[in-house]
Enzyme design. Structure first.
Site: not given
Lengths: 460, 126
Positions: A159, A165, A201, A204, A238, A293, A296
Protein backbone atom coordinates in the site's frame (compact mmCIF):
# COMPACT_ATOMS: atom_id res chain seq x y z
CA UNK A 1 -19.53 29.89 21.55
CA UNK A 2 -22.74 30.61 19.80
CA UNK A 3 -23.74 28.83 16.64
CA UNK A 4 -22.88 30.24 13.26
CA UNK A 5 -25.07 32.73 11.40
CA UNK A 6 -23.72 31.88 7.98
CA UNK A 7 -21.90 28.84 6.62
CA UNK A 8 -20.25 28.40 3.23
CA UNK A 9 -20.41 24.98 1.56
CA UNK A 10 -17.20 24.28 -0.33
CA UNK A 11 -18.74 21.60 -2.49
CA UNK A 12 -21.31 20.89 -5.17
CA UNK A 13 -23.85 18.22 -6.08
CA UNK A 14 -26.04 16.26 -3.71
CA UNK A 15 -23.84 16.75 -0.66
CA UNK A 16 -23.97 20.54 -0.96
CA UNK A 17 -27.77 20.35 -1.13
CA UNK A 18 -27.78 17.88 1.79
CA UNK A 19 -25.72 20.20 4.01
CA UNK A 20 -27.90 23.21 3.11
CA UNK A 21 -31.00 21.35 4.25
CA UNK A 22 -29.62 20.96 7.75
CA UNK A 23 -28.38 24.56 7.80
CA UNK A 24 -31.84 25.79 6.92
CA UNK A 25 -33.42 23.68 9.65
CA UNK A 26 -30.93 25.13 12.13
CA UNK A 27 -31.68 28.70 11.03
CA UNK A 28 -28.21 29.22 9.57
CA UNK A 29 -27.80 31.01 6.24
CA UNK A 30 -25.99 29.13 3.50
CA UNK A 31 -23.51 30.30 0.88
CA UNK A 32 -22.90 28.19 -2.21
CA UNK A 33 -19.76 28.42 -4.27
CA UNK A 34 -19.88 27.24 -7.83
CA UNK A 35 -17.84 26.89 -10.98
CA UNK A 36 -18.79 28.33 -14.33
CA UNK A 37 -19.95 24.85 -15.38
CA UNK A 38 -22.33 24.69 -12.41
CA UNK A 39 -24.33 27.87 -12.93
CA UNK A 40 -27.52 25.87 -13.36
CA UNK A 41 -26.72 23.41 -10.58
CA UNK A 42 -29.20 22.67 -7.82
CA UNK A 43 -26.91 23.75 -4.97
CA UNK A 44 -26.75 27.23 -6.46
CA UNK A 45 -30.54 27.44 -6.46
CA UNK A 46 -30.97 26.08 -2.95
CA UNK A 47 -28.48 28.36 -1.23
CA UNK A 48 -29.33 31.71 0.33
CA UNK A 49 -26.38 33.23 -1.52
CA UNK A 50 -24.14 31.92 -4.28
CA UNK A 51 -20.84 33.08 -5.71
CA UNK A 52 -18.95 31.95 -8.77
CA UNK A 53 -15.37 31.07 -7.86
CA UNK A 54 -13.81 29.89 -11.10
CA UNK A 55 -13.96 27.88 -14.30
CA UNK A 56 -15.21 24.29 -14.69
CA UNK A 57 -12.11 22.25 -13.84
CA UNK A 58 -12.14 21.48 -10.10
CA UNK A 59 -8.54 22.48 -9.65
CA UNK A 60 -9.42 26.06 -10.48
CA UNK A 61 -12.72 26.25 -8.65
CA UNK A 62 -13.71 23.70 -5.98
CA UNK A 63 -10.08 22.86 -5.21
CA UNK A 64 -8.91 26.45 -5.35
CA UNK A 65 -8.39 27.23 -1.65
CA UNK A 66 -7.70 30.89 -2.22
CA UNK A 67 -10.95 31.35 -4.16
CA UNK A 68 -13.01 29.42 -1.59
CA UNK A 69 -11.53 31.42 1.29
CA UNK A 70 -12.07 34.69 -0.59
CA UNK A 71 -15.70 33.70 -1.08
CA UNK A 72 -16.06 33.01 2.65
CA UNK A 73 -14.47 36.32 3.61
CA UNK A 74 -16.42 38.37 1.08
CA UNK A 75 -19.79 36.88 2.03
CA UNK A 76 -19.11 37.02 5.76
CA UNK A 77 -19.39 33.26 6.32
CA UNK A 78 -18.03 32.23 9.71
CA UNK A 79 -17.52 28.59 8.86
CA UNK A 80 -16.89 26.33 5.88
CA UNK A 81 -18.43 22.90 5.43
CA UNK A 82 -16.25 20.92 3.01
CA UNK A 83 -18.66 18.03 2.27
CA UNK A 84 -16.77 14.98 0.96
CA UNK A 85 -14.09 14.85 -1.72
CA UNK A 86 -12.55 18.15 -2.92
CA UNK A 87 -10.98 19.95 0.09
CA UNK A 88 -12.62 17.83 2.79
CA UNK A 89 -9.49 15.92 3.78
CA UNK A 90 -6.97 18.57 2.93
CA UNK A 91 -4.96 19.53 6.01
CA UNK A 92 -3.55 22.59 4.31
CA UNK A 93 -7.08 23.89 3.72
CA UNK A 94 -8.13 23.24 7.32
CA UNK A 95 -5.05 25.16 8.41
CA UNK A 96 -5.70 28.01 5.94
CA UNK A 97 -9.26 28.34 7.28
CA UNK A 98 -8.00 28.59 10.85
CA UNK A 99 -5.47 31.20 9.79
CA UNK A 100 -8.17 33.23 8.07
CA UNK A 101 -10.31 33.09 11.21
CA UNK A 102 -12.89 30.83 9.56
CA UNK A 103 -14.06 27.65 11.25
CA UNK A 104 -13.43 24.49 9.23
CA UNK A 105 -16.31 22.08 9.91
CA UNK A 106 -14.16 19.02 10.32
CA UNK A 107 -11.18 17.90 12.36
CA UNK A 108 -8.00 19.92 12.90
CA UNK A 109 -5.26 20.02 10.30
CA UNK A 110 -3.10 17.86 12.57
CA UNK A 111 -5.78 15.19 12.85
CA UNK A 112 -6.29 15.12 9.09
CA UNK A 113 -2.57 14.77 8.56
CA UNK A 114 -2.08 12.04 11.14
CA UNK A 115 -5.07 9.95 10.16
CA UNK A 116 -4.72 10.60 6.43
CA UNK A 117 -1.24 9.12 6.47
CA UNK A 118 -1.99 5.41 6.58
CA UNK A 119 1.10 4.26 8.41
CA UNK A 120 0.68 6.99 11.04
CA UNK A 121 -3.00 6.15 11.42
CA UNK A 122 -2.04 2.55 11.98
CA UNK A 123 0.33 3.55 14.75
CA UNK A 124 -2.49 5.46 16.44
CA UNK A 125 -4.74 2.42 16.12
CA UNK A 126 -2.10 0.18 17.71
CA UNK A 127 -1.62 2.73 20.51
CA UNK A 128 -5.38 2.79 21.12
CA UNK A 129 -5.57 -0.99 21.30
CA UNK A 130 -7.52 -1.29 18.04
CA UNK A 131 -6.80 -4.53 16.17
CA UNK A 132 -4.73 -4.07 13.01
CA UNK A 133 -3.88 -6.49 10.23
CA UNK A 134 -0.49 -8.08 10.65
CA UNK A 135 1.90 -5.84 8.77
CA UNK A 136 4.98 -3.69 8.87
CA UNK A 137 5.26 -1.17 11.70
CA UNK A 138 5.77 1.70 9.30
CA UNK A 139 7.04 2.34 5.81
CA UNK A 140 9.41 -0.25 4.38
CA UNK A 141 12.77 0.58 2.78
CA UNK A 142 13.78 -1.31 -0.31
CA UNK A 143 16.44 -3.41 1.44
CA UNK A 144 13.92 -4.85 3.88
CA UNK A 145 11.19 -5.81 1.42
CA UNK A 146 11.84 -9.57 1.26
CA UNK A 147 12.39 -9.97 4.98
CA UNK A 148 9.32 -7.97 5.98
CA UNK A 149 7.04 -9.74 3.51
CA UNK A 150 8.20 -13.15 4.70
CA UNK A 151 7.56 -12.16 8.33
CA UNK A 152 3.94 -11.27 7.52
CA UNK A 153 3.38 -14.31 5.32
CA UNK A 154 1.99 -14.32 1.79
CA UNK A 155 -0.33 -13.14 0.31
CA UNK A 156 0.92 -9.66 1.11
CA UNK A 157 -0.63 -6.36 0.17
CA UNK A 158 1.52 -3.36 -0.81
CA UNK A 159 0.00 0.00 0.00
CA UNK A 160 1.03 3.60 -0.60
CA UNK A 161 1.50 5.57 2.61
CA UNK A 162 -0.18 8.62 1.14
CA UNK A 163 -2.79 6.67 -0.82
CA UNK A 164 -6.54 6.42 -0.64
CA UNK A 165 -9.60 5.30 -2.56
CA UNK A 166 -7.94 2.00 -3.36
CA UNK A 167 -5.18 3.63 -5.39
CA UNK A 168 -1.73 2.14 -5.32
CA UNK A 169 -2.72 -1.18 -3.73
CA UNK A 170 -0.99 -4.30 -5.05
CA UNK A 171 -1.31 -7.91 -3.99
CA UNK A 172 1.68 -10.22 -4.04
CA UNK A 173 1.12 -13.95 -3.66
CA UNK A 174 4.73 -15.16 -3.77
CA UNK A 175 8.23 -13.84 -3.22
CA UNK A 176 9.24 -13.95 -6.89
CA UNK A 177 6.76 -11.14 -7.72
CA UNK A 178 7.64 -9.00 -4.73
CA UNK A 179 10.49 -6.85 -6.05
CA UNK A 180 8.72 -5.96 -9.29
CA UNK A 181 5.37 -5.16 -7.65
CA UNK A 182 6.90 -3.13 -4.83
CA UNK A 183 8.89 -1.06 -7.30
CA UNK A 184 5.78 -0.42 -9.38
CA UNK A 185 3.76 0.51 -6.30
CA UNK A 186 6.41 2.92 -5.11
CA UNK A 187 6.81 4.71 -8.44
CA UNK A 188 3.03 4.87 -8.90
CA UNK A 189 2.66 6.39 -5.45
CA UNK A 190 5.42 8.87 -6.23
CA UNK A 191 3.62 9.93 -9.40
CA UNK A 192 0.12 10.05 -7.91
CA UNK A 193 0.73 11.47 -4.44
CA UNK A 194 4.26 12.89 -4.62
CA UNK A 195 5.28 10.39 -1.94
CA UNK A 196 6.76 7.02 -2.87
CA UNK A 197 6.67 5.51 0.62
CA UNK A 198 5.02 2.08 0.81
CA UNK A 199 4.17 -0.39 3.52
CA UNK A 200 3.06 -4.03 3.65
CA UNK A 201 0.03 -5.68 5.15
CA UNK A 202 -1.34 -9.18 5.30
CA UNK A 203 -3.87 -9.67 2.53
CA UNK A 204 -7.17 -10.98 3.85
CA UNK A 205 -9.03 -13.11 1.35
CA UNK A 206 -12.73 -12.37 0.83
CA UNK A 207 -13.11 -9.78 3.57
CA UNK A 208 -16.19 -7.74 4.33
CA UNK A 209 -15.87 -3.96 4.49
CA UNK A 210 -17.36 -2.87 7.78
CA UNK A 211 -17.05 0.68 9.08
CA UNK A 212 -18.04 2.55 12.19
CA UNK A 213 -19.22 6.14 12.29
CA UNK A 214 -18.07 8.01 15.34
CA UNK A 215 -18.18 11.55 16.67
CA UNK A 216 -16.16 13.27 19.39
CA UNK A 217 -16.57 16.81 20.64
CA UNK A 218 -14.06 19.28 22.08
CA UNK A 219 -15.28 18.41 25.59
CA UNK A 220 -14.06 14.84 25.13
CA UNK A 221 -17.47 13.19 24.68
CA UNK A 222 -17.39 10.42 22.11
CA UNK A 223 -20.12 8.29 20.57
CA UNK A 224 -20.08 5.46 18.04
CA UNK A 225 -22.95 4.38 15.81
CA UNK A 226 -23.97 0.92 14.58
CA UNK A 227 -21.67 -0.39 11.84
CA UNK A 228 -22.21 0.06 8.13
CA UNK A 229 -21.48 -2.76 5.72
CA UNK A 230 -20.04 -1.56 2.40
CA UNK A 231 -18.96 -4.88 0.95
CA UNK A 232 -20.78 -4.36 -2.34
CA UNK A 233 -18.10 -2.44 -4.18
CA UNK A 234 -16.53 -2.43 -7.58
CA UNK A 235 -12.84 -1.60 -7.90
CA UNK A 236 -12.90 -0.19 -4.37
CA UNK A 237 -15.80 2.11 -5.23
CA UNK A 238 -18.82 1.44 -3.04
CA UNK A 239 -22.15 0.77 -4.74
CA UNK A 240 -24.41 -0.31 -1.90
CA UNK A 241 -24.06 0.35 1.80
CA UNK A 242 -26.27 -0.93 4.55
CA UNK A 243 -26.66 -0.65 8.27
CA UNK A 244 -26.60 -2.71 10.38
CA UNK A 245 -24.35 -5.33 8.79
CA UNK A 246 -26.02 -8.72 8.29
CA UNK A 247 -22.77 -10.29 9.57
CA UNK A 248 -22.55 -8.45 12.88
CA UNK A 249 -24.35 -9.40 16.09
CA UNK A 250 -24.90 -7.35 19.22
CA UNK A 251 -21.73 -8.44 20.99
CA UNK A 252 -19.55 -7.77 17.95
CA UNK A 253 -21.26 -4.41 17.44
CA UNK A 254 -20.34 -3.39 20.95
CA UNK A 255 -16.71 -4.36 20.32
CA UNK A 256 -16.62 -2.41 17.05
CA UNK A 257 -18.07 0.65 18.75
CA UNK A 258 -15.58 0.36 21.58
CA UNK A 259 -12.70 0.20 19.10
CA UNK A 260 -13.95 3.32 17.29
CA UNK A 261 -14.31 5.27 20.52
CA UNK A 262 -10.84 4.22 21.69
CA UNK A 263 -9.41 5.38 18.40
CA UNK A 264 -11.21 8.74 18.60
CA UNK A 265 -9.88 9.35 22.10
CA UNK A 266 -6.34 8.25 21.24
CA UNK A 267 -6.23 10.57 18.21
CA UNK A 268 -7.78 13.40 20.28
CA UNK A 269 -10.16 13.67 17.36
CA UNK A 270 -12.68 16.50 17.29
CA UNK A 271 -15.42 16.07 14.71
CA UNK A 272 -17.32 13.35 12.92
CA UNK A 273 -15.32 10.54 11.35
CA UNK A 274 -15.40 6.96 10.20
CA UNK A 275 -13.08 4.09 10.93
CA UNK A 276 -13.01 1.39 8.29
CA UNK A 277 -12.36 -2.25 9.15
CA UNK A 278 -11.81 -5.39 7.16
CA UNK A 279 -13.64 -8.33 8.63
CA UNK A 280 -12.67 -11.91 7.84
CA UNK A 281 -14.96 -14.93 7.68
CA UNK A 282 -14.50 -15.62 11.38
CA UNK A 283 -15.60 -12.07 12.22
CA UNK A 284 -12.14 -10.91 13.24
CA UNK A 285 -11.95 -7.26 12.37
CA UNK A 286 -8.84 -5.29 11.48
CA UNK A 287 -8.28 -1.55 11.29
CA UNK A 288 -7.99 -0.32 7.72
CA UNK A 289 -8.19 3.48 7.69
CA UNK A 290 -9.93 6.54 9.06
CA UNK A 291 -11.96 8.93 6.93
CA UNK A 292 -11.86 12.36 8.49
CA UNK A 293 -14.89 13.67 6.63
CA UNK A 294 -18.59 13.10 6.32
CA UNK A 295 -19.07 10.04 4.14
CA UNK A 296 -21.26 9.51 1.12
CA UNK A 297 -23.08 6.71 2.95
CA UNK A 298 -23.79 8.63 6.17
CA UNK A 299 -27.58 8.62 5.57
CA UNK A 300 -27.98 4.90 6.35
CA UNK A 301 -26.72 5.65 9.84
CA UNK A 302 -29.01 8.66 10.12
CA UNK A 303 -31.93 6.51 9.02
CA UNK A 304 -31.67 3.77 11.62
CA UNK A 305 -30.57 6.00 14.50
CA UNK A 306 -32.85 8.98 13.74
CA UNK A 307 -29.98 11.45 13.88
CA UNK A 308 -28.62 14.23 11.71
CA UNK A 309 -24.86 13.82 11.37
CA UNK A 310 -24.39 17.18 9.64
CA UNK A 311 -26.04 18.85 12.62
CA UNK A 312 -23.64 17.04 14.96
CA UNK A 313 -20.72 18.22 12.81
CA UNK A 314 -21.89 21.80 13.09
CA UNK A 315 -22.46 21.57 16.85
CA UNK A 316 -19.01 20.10 17.38
CA UNK A 317 -17.35 22.72 15.16
CA UNK A 318 -19.09 25.47 17.14
CA UNK A 319 -17.63 24.05 20.35
CA UNK A 320 -20.92 22.61 21.57
CA UNK A 321 -21.48 19.14 22.95
CA UNK A 322 -22.70 16.19 20.89
CA UNK A 323 -26.47 16.18 21.26
CA UNK A 324 -26.85 12.42 21.82
CA UNK A 325 -25.56 9.98 24.41
CA UNK A 326 -23.35 6.97 23.58
CA UNK A 327 -26.14 4.51 24.32
CA UNK A 328 -28.60 6.52 22.25
CA UNK A 329 -26.15 6.53 19.31
CA UNK A 330 -25.81 2.77 19.36
CA UNK A 331 -29.53 2.22 19.74
CA UNK A 332 -31.10 1.69 16.35
CA UNK A 333 -34.32 0.68 14.72
CA UNK A 334 -34.86 -1.24 11.49
CA UNK A 335 -32.57 -1.57 8.54
CA UNK A 336 -31.31 0.89 5.94
CA UNK A 337 -29.79 0.37 2.48
CA UNK A 338 -28.22 3.02 0.27
CA UNK A 339 -27.91 2.68 -3.50
CA UNK A 340 -25.51 4.96 -5.32
CA UNK A 341 -27.08 5.81 -8.65
CA UNK A 342 -24.36 6.89 -11.05
CA UNK A 343 -24.42 8.20 -14.61
CA UNK A 344 -22.51 5.22 -15.92
CA UNK A 345 -23.10 2.77 -18.70
CA UNK A 346 -22.54 -0.58 -17.13
CA UNK A 347 -22.71 -2.43 -20.43
CA UNK A 348 -19.59 -0.44 -21.35
CA UNK A 349 -17.61 -1.30 -18.28
CA UNK A 350 -19.19 1.49 -16.22
CA UNK A 351 -17.96 4.29 -18.48
CA UNK A 352 -19.30 7.65 -17.25
CA UNK A 353 -21.93 9.14 -19.50
CA UNK A 354 -22.75 12.79 -19.96
CA UNK A 355 -25.67 14.54 -21.56
CA UNK A 356 -28.97 16.12 -20.72
CA UNK A 357 -31.29 14.46 -18.23
CA UNK A 358 -34.44 14.30 -20.35
CA UNK A 359 -36.62 12.42 -17.92
CA UNK A 360 -36.12 12.35 -14.17
CA UNK A 361 -38.93 10.58 -12.43
CA UNK A 362 -37.95 9.49 -8.96
CA UNK A 363 -39.18 7.00 -6.36
CA UNK A 364 -41.08 8.06 -3.26
CA UNK A 365 -43.43 6.69 -0.68
CA UNK A 366 -42.81 5.15 2.73
CA UNK A 367 -39.21 4.64 3.81
CA UNK A 368 -37.68 6.27 0.72
CA UNK A 369 -35.15 9.10 0.97
CA UNK A 370 -33.53 10.47 -2.15
CA UNK A 371 -30.50 12.73 -1.86
CA UNK A 372 -29.84 14.28 -5.24
CA UNK A 373 -29.03 17.46 -7.11
CA UNK A 374 -30.51 16.34 -10.41
CA UNK A 375 -33.61 17.77 -12.04
CA UNK A 376 -35.29 17.27 -15.37
CA UNK A 377 -33.44 19.17 -18.09
CA UNK A 378 -30.17 19.27 -16.16
CA UNK A 379 -27.09 19.07 -18.34
CA UNK A 380 -24.41 16.94 -16.68
CA UNK A 381 -21.10 18.80 -16.64
CA UNK A 382 -18.08 16.79 -17.76
CA UNK A 383 -15.82 17.87 -14.95
CA UNK A 384 -17.12 16.10 -11.88
CA UNK A 385 -17.95 12.67 -10.49
CA UNK A 386 -20.75 10.65 -11.99
CA UNK A 387 -23.05 10.29 -8.99
CA UNK A 388 -26.62 11.34 -9.76
CA UNK A 389 -28.40 10.37 -6.59
CA UNK A 390 -28.38 8.29 -3.45
CA UNK A 391 -31.48 6.22 -2.92
CA UNK A 392 -31.73 5.49 0.78
CA UNK A 393 -34.26 2.96 2.00
CA UNK A 394 -35.53 2.33 5.49
CA UNK A 395 -37.68 -0.62 6.57
CA UNK A 396 -38.34 -2.47 9.84
CA UNK A 397 -35.97 -5.30 8.86
CA UNK A 398 -33.51 -6.30 6.15
CA UNK A 399 -35.91 -8.50 4.21
CA UNK A 400 -38.46 -5.72 3.96
CA UNK A 401 -35.73 -3.21 3.14
CA UNK A 402 -34.67 -5.31 0.13
CA UNK A 403 -38.29 -5.56 -1.03
CA UNK A 404 -38.66 -1.80 -0.66
CA UNK A 405 -35.40 -1.16 -2.51
CA UNK A 406 -36.63 -3.30 -5.37
CA UNK A 407 -39.93 -1.42 -5.45
CA UNK A 408 -38.21 2.00 -5.34
CA UNK A 409 -35.66 1.14 -8.02
CA UNK A 410 -38.56 0.07 -10.22
CA UNK A 411 -40.03 3.57 -9.87
CA UNK A 412 -36.79 5.22 -11.01
CA UNK A 413 -37.22 6.41 -14.59
CA UNK A 414 -34.35 8.28 -16.16
CA UNK A 415 -33.68 8.99 -19.79
CA UNK A 416 -31.06 11.01 -21.61
CA UNK A 417 -28.18 9.48 -19.66
CA UNK A 418 -27.33 5.90 -18.73
CA UNK A 419 -27.61 5.02 -15.06
CA UNK A 420 -26.63 2.18 -12.78
CA UNK A 421 -30.22 1.58 -11.61
CA UNK A 422 -30.28 -1.81 -13.34
CA UNK A 423 -27.05 -2.95 -11.70
CA UNK A 424 -28.67 -2.39 -8.32
CA UNK A 425 -31.63 -4.51 -9.38
CA UNK A 426 -29.24 -7.32 -10.35
CA UNK A 427 -27.56 -7.17 -6.95
CA UNK A 428 -30.90 -7.26 -5.13
CA UNK A 429 -31.88 -10.38 -7.07
CA UNK A 430 -28.64 -12.17 -6.28
CA UNK A 431 -29.00 -14.95 -3.69
CA UNK A 432 -25.70 -14.02 -2.01
CA UNK A 433 -26.86 -10.47 -1.40
CA UNK A 434 -30.30 -11.59 -0.24
CA UNK A 435 -28.75 -14.00 2.27
CA UNK A 436 -26.34 -11.29 3.45
CA UNK A 437 -23.23 -13.28 2.61
CA UNK A 438 -21.28 -10.95 0.33
CA UNK A 439 -17.66 -9.89 0.57
CA UNK A 440 -15.70 -7.20 -1.27
CA UNK A 441 -15.13 -9.58 -4.21
CA UNK A 442 -18.87 -10.04 -4.78
CA UNK A 443 -19.36 -7.45 -7.53
CA UNK A 444 -16.38 -8.65 -9.56
CA UNK A 445 -17.71 -12.22 -9.39
CA UNK A 446 -21.26 -11.16 -10.23
CA UNK A 447 -20.26 -9.08 -13.24
CA UNK A 448 -17.54 -11.26 -14.68
CA UNK A 449 -19.50 -14.01 -16.40
CA UNK A 450 -22.71 -12.11 -16.96
CA UNK A 451 -21.93 -8.78 -18.55
CA UNK A 452 -20.29 -9.88 -21.80
CA UNK A 453 -22.53 -12.93 -22.25
CA UNK A 454 -25.97 -11.49 -21.73
CA UNK A 455 -26.08 -7.72 -21.71
CA UNK A 456 -29.83 -7.93 -22.33
CA UNK A 457 -30.34 -9.16 -18.78
CA UNK A 458 -29.86 -5.60 -17.59
CA UNK A 459 -32.62 -4.17 -19.69
CA UNK A 460 -35.35 -6.02 -17.86
CA UNK B 1 9.50 17.39 -28.32
CA UNK B 2 10.19 19.65 -31.29
CA UNK B 3 8.18 22.72 -32.20
CA UNK B 4 6.65 21.03 -35.23
CA UNK B 5 5.17 18.16 -33.22
CA UNK B 6 4.05 20.59 -30.56
CA UNK B 7 2.31 22.66 -33.22
CA UNK B 8 0.56 19.59 -34.56
CA UNK B 9 -0.48 18.54 -31.08
CA UNK B 10 -1.86 21.98 -30.32
CA UNK B 11 -3.82 22.03 -33.58
CA UNK B 12 -5.20 18.59 -32.91
CA UNK B 13 -6.17 19.54 -29.37
CA UNK B 14 -8.23 22.44 -30.68
CA UNK B 15 -10.33 19.97 -32.66
CA UNK B 16 -11.23 18.00 -29.51
CA UNK B 17 -13.16 18.80 -26.34
CA UNK B 18 -10.02 18.32 -24.28
CA UNK B 19 -9.20 21.11 -21.89
CA UNK B 20 -5.87 19.83 -20.76
CA UNK B 21 -3.40 17.10 -21.62
CA UNK B 22 -0.10 16.05 -20.11
CA UNK B 23 2.44 14.07 -22.09
CA UNK B 24 5.36 12.32 -20.47
CA UNK B 25 8.20 10.37 -22.01
CA UNK B 26 11.92 10.43 -22.80
CA UNK B 27 12.47 12.45 -19.66
CA UNK B 28 10.24 15.21 -20.99
CA UNK B 29 6.95 16.41 -19.62
CA UNK B 30 4.65 18.70 -21.54
CA UNK B 31 1.31 20.05 -20.37
CA UNK B 32 -1.02 21.79 -22.75
CA UNK B 33 -4.01 23.64 -21.46
CA UNK B 34 -6.81 25.61 -23.04
CA UNK B 35 -6.96 28.99 -21.36
CA UNK B 36 -9.46 29.10 -18.55
CA UNK B 37 -9.56 32.85 -18.43
CA UNK B 38 -13.30 33.60 -18.56
CA UNK B 39 -14.62 33.90 -22.07
CA UNK B 40 -13.56 37.28 -23.29
CA UNK B 41 -14.25 39.32 -26.35
CA UNK B 42 -17.84 38.13 -26.39
CA UNK B 43 -20.08 40.46 -28.27
CA UNK B 44 -23.34 41.29 -26.62
CA UNK B 45 -26.29 40.37 -28.80
CA UNK B 46 -27.59 43.35 -30.74
CA UNK B 47 -24.65 45.46 -29.67
CA UNK B 48 -21.11 46.10 -30.77
CA UNK B 49 -19.88 46.18 -27.17
CA UNK B 50 -17.45 43.62 -25.79
CA UNK B 51 -17.59 42.56 -22.13
CA UNK B 52 -14.48 42.36 -19.95
CA UNK B 53 -15.06 39.71 -17.29
CA UNK B 54 -13.46 39.31 -13.88
CA UNK B 55 -10.61 36.75 -13.87
CA UNK B 56 -11.30 35.76 -10.27
CA UNK B 57 -13.50 36.12 -7.25
CA UNK B 58 -12.17 38.94 -5.09
CA UNK B 59 -12.19 42.68 -4.57
CA UNK B 60 -11.89 44.93 -7.62
CA UNK B 61 -9.34 47.75 -7.58
CA UNK B 62 -8.52 50.12 -10.39
CA UNK B 63 -4.88 49.74 -9.37
CA UNK B 64 -2.86 47.92 -6.71
CA UNK B 65 -2.07 49.96 -3.59
CA UNK B 66 0.37 52.79 -4.30
CA UNK B 67 -0.30 52.85 -8.03
CA UNK B 68 -2.76 54.85 -10.04
CA UNK B 69 -4.95 54.14 -13.01
CA UNK B 70 -6.87 56.89 -14.73
CA UNK B 71 -9.13 54.77 -16.89
CA UNK B 72 -12.67 56.12 -17.04
CA UNK B 73 -15.67 55.97 -19.31
CA UNK B 74 -14.61 57.18 -22.75
CA UNK B 75 -10.91 56.42 -22.21
CA UNK B 76 -9.15 54.90 -25.21
CA UNK B 77 -7.65 51.48 -24.39
CA UNK B 78 -5.27 49.13 -26.13
CA UNK B 79 -5.60 45.37 -26.39
CA UNK B 80 -3.84 43.86 -23.36
CA UNK B 81 -3.94 47.11 -21.37
CA UNK B 82 -4.56 46.68 -17.65
CA UNK B 83 -7.94 48.15 -16.73
CA UNK B 84 -7.76 47.17 -13.10
CA UNK B 85 -6.93 44.29 -10.77
CA UNK B 86 -8.88 41.80 -8.67
CA UNK B 87 -7.44 41.32 -5.24
CA UNK B 88 -7.71 37.75 -3.96
CA UNK B 89 -5.81 36.94 -0.79
CA UNK B 90 -2.49 38.68 -1.23
CA UNK B 91 -2.51 38.38 -5.00
CA UNK B 92 -3.59 40.83 -7.66
CA UNK B 93 -5.04 39.36 -10.85
CA UNK B 94 -4.95 41.76 -13.79
CA UNK B 95 -8.07 42.69 -15.73
CA UNK B 96 -6.98 43.14 -19.34
CA UNK B 97 -8.72 44.77 -22.26
CA UNK B 98 -9.47 42.17 -24.95
CA UNK B 99 -9.58 44.73 -27.77
CA UNK B 100 -8.35 48.11 -28.97
CA UNK B 101 -11.12 50.62 -28.47
CA UNK B 102 -12.64 52.80 -25.82
CA UNK B 103 -14.32 52.13 -22.48
CA UNK B 104 -18.02 52.53 -23.07
CA UNK B 105 -19.43 51.36 -19.74
CA UNK B 106 -17.80 50.74 -16.38
CA UNK B 107 -19.98 48.37 -14.39
CA UNK B 108 -17.78 48.16 -11.31
CA UNK B 109 -16.55 50.50 -8.61
CA UNK B 110 -13.27 50.49 -6.74
CA UNK B 111 -13.43 48.20 -3.70
CA UNK B 112 -16.46 46.21 -4.86
CA UNK B 113 -16.68 42.46 -4.41
CA UNK B 114 -16.72 40.64 -7.73
CA UNK B 115 -17.31 37.05 -8.79
CA UNK B 116 -15.40 35.01 -11.31
CA UNK B 117 -16.70 35.85 -14.80
CA UNK B 118 -18.62 38.97 -13.75
CA UNK B 119 -18.59 41.73 -16.44
CA UNK B 120 -16.56 44.70 -15.19
CA UNK B 121 -16.21 46.85 -18.31
CA UNK B 122 -17.75 47.08 -21.75
CA UNK B 123 -15.43 48.08 -24.55
CA UNK B 124 -16.42 49.63 -27.86
CA UNK B 125 -13.89 48.08 -30.25
CA UNK B 126 -12.21 50.28 -32.80
Amino acid sequence: MSLFRKVLIANRGEIAVRVMRTLREMGIRSVAVYSEADRASMHVREADEAVCIGPGPSRESYLNMQAVLAAARLTGAEAVHPGYGFLSENAEFSRACAKAGIVFIGPSADSIEQLGHKAMARKIAVKGGVPVTPGTKGCVEKGAWVKEAAAIGYPVMIKAAAGGGGKGIRIVREESQLKHEAEMASSEAQAAFGNGEIYFEKFIDCPRHVEVQFARDSHGNAVAFPERDCSVQRRHQKLIEESPSPAVDKALRARLAEAAIKLAHTAQYVGVGTVEFLMDKDCNFYFMEVNTRLQVEHPVTENITRTDLVKEQILIAAGEKISISPSRALNFEGHSIEHRINAEDFSRNFAPTVGRVEEWSVPGGPGVRLDTHIYQGYQLPIYYDSMLAKLIIWAPDRRQAIARSRRALGEFRVSGVSTTVDVHKLVLDHPDFVSGSVDTGFMARMLEPKVPAEPAAAAK
Amino acid sequence: MDIKTLGKLTKWMETTDLEEITWKGNGEKISLKISNYPQQGQMLPGSSLVAVNSPSIGVFRFAPAGKSNLVKEGSPVKKGQELGVVEVGKEYKPVLSPENGSVKIMSVEDGKTVEYGQPLFFIEPR
